[in-house]
Design a protein around this motif. Structure first.
Motif, short mmCIF file in Angstrom:
data_model
loop_
_atom_site.label_atom_id
_atom_site.label_comp_id
_atom_site.label_asym_id
_atom_site.label_seq_id
_atom_site.Cartn_x
_atom_site.Cartn_y
_atom_site.Cartn_z
N ALA A 1 2.44 1.95 -3.42
CA ALA A 1 2.01 2.04 -4.40
C ALA A 1 1.40 3.83 -4.04
O ALA A 1 0.74 4.65 -4.96
N GLN A 2 0.57 3.81 -3.63
CA GLN A 2 0.40 5.80 -2.74
C GLN A 2 1.90 6.03 -3.07
O GLN A 2 1.64 7.41 -3.57
N LYS A 3 2.67 5.29 -3.32
CA LYS A 3 4.60 6.30 -3.40
C LYS A 3 4.68 6.97 -5.35
O LYS A 3 4.88 8.18 -5.65
N GLY B 1 1.35 6.87 -6.59
CA GLY B 1 0.53 7.87 -7.08
C GLY B 1 1.33 8.77 -6.85
O GLY B 1 0.61 10.19 -7.69
N GLU B 2 1.62 9.52 -5.84
CA GLU B 2 1.94 10.64 -5.70
C GLU B 2 3.63 11.87 -5.96
O GLU B 2 3.43 12.49 -7.25
N ASN C 1 0.75 -0.92 0.14
CA ASN C 1 0.56 -0.27 -0.02
C ASN C 1 0.91 1.40 0.39
O ASN C 1 0.35 2.29 -0.94
N LYS C 2 1.94 1.19 0.81
CA LYS C 2 2.77 2.33 0.97
C LYS C 2 3.29 2.83 -0.41
O LYS C 2 3.33 3.84 -1.20
#
Length: 196
Positions: free
Chosen positions: A140-142, A144-145, A137-138
């Protein structure tokens, strides 16, 4: 693999040496049958040196060995292509390649290997490994950011900021690929399959 060492009068065939990760051509040498067999057995490139008139293992003095990843022959079985992982610079002049310095083209594969190594070896203090430890999750979030930051920079006129955000996105994308057990080559194969 049957190489035709009898096509030339001296029993030598040309050998093209290529970086396995970047595909950059590193050097050209020659092998006789004995050098070829030694290379296959030891997985370190050995040539027949025409100037020394003997077998010569690349790196025997410098320590800059060429570790074999694959060996192929051409359609006529009289030229060899060897893909290697170089231990350091290849050329005796100090250049990365006998054809010049390290090329940025293909560097993504070298970076991918470094990311894989840091994760597989659990390199403490490494940003790459610490992000990997935080979970999918982290990661994938990175990605996205970084994608959002790239879009923002695309709307402005600062080329350096745009290129840096694109590099950040690519770097984090490579970490995510590793986490999902995929590689750049897998993505290239997908793109190739779409090429009609």
């Amino acid at each position: 693999m049957n190489i035709d060492f009898n096509k030339s009068q001296d029993g030598l065939v040309p050998v093209i040496v290529q970086d396995d990760r970047t595909l950059q051509v590193l050097m050209l040498g020659y092998m006789n049958e004995e050098a070829f067999e030694k290379t296959q057995q030891e997985k370190i490139v050995t040539f027949f040196s025409r100037s020394k008139n003997r077998l010569w293992t690349k790196g025997e003095k410098s320590g800059n060995f060429l570790t074999v990843k694959s060996i192929e022959s051409d359609c006529d079985a009289d030229t060899i292509l060897i893909r290697v992982i170089p231990q350091n610079v290849v050329c005796h002049t100090g250049s990365f390649s006998c054809f010049g310095d390290k090329d940025s083209k293909g560097f993504l594969y070298e970076l991918e290997a470094k990311i894989r190594q840091r994760i597989d070896e659990k390199t403490e203090g490494s940003y790459t490994y610490s992000l990997f430890q935080r979970g999918i999750n982290k990661m994938a979030q990175k990605v996205g950011e970084e994608a959002v930051e790239l879009v923002i920079e695309a709307k402005d006129d600062n080329d350096d900021l745009f290129k840096n955000e694109a590099a950040d996105l690519m770097y984090h994308f490579l970490i995510l690929l590793k986490a999902k057990n995929f590689s750049l080559q897998d993505i290239e194969e997908t793109l190739l399959s779409r090429n009609k």
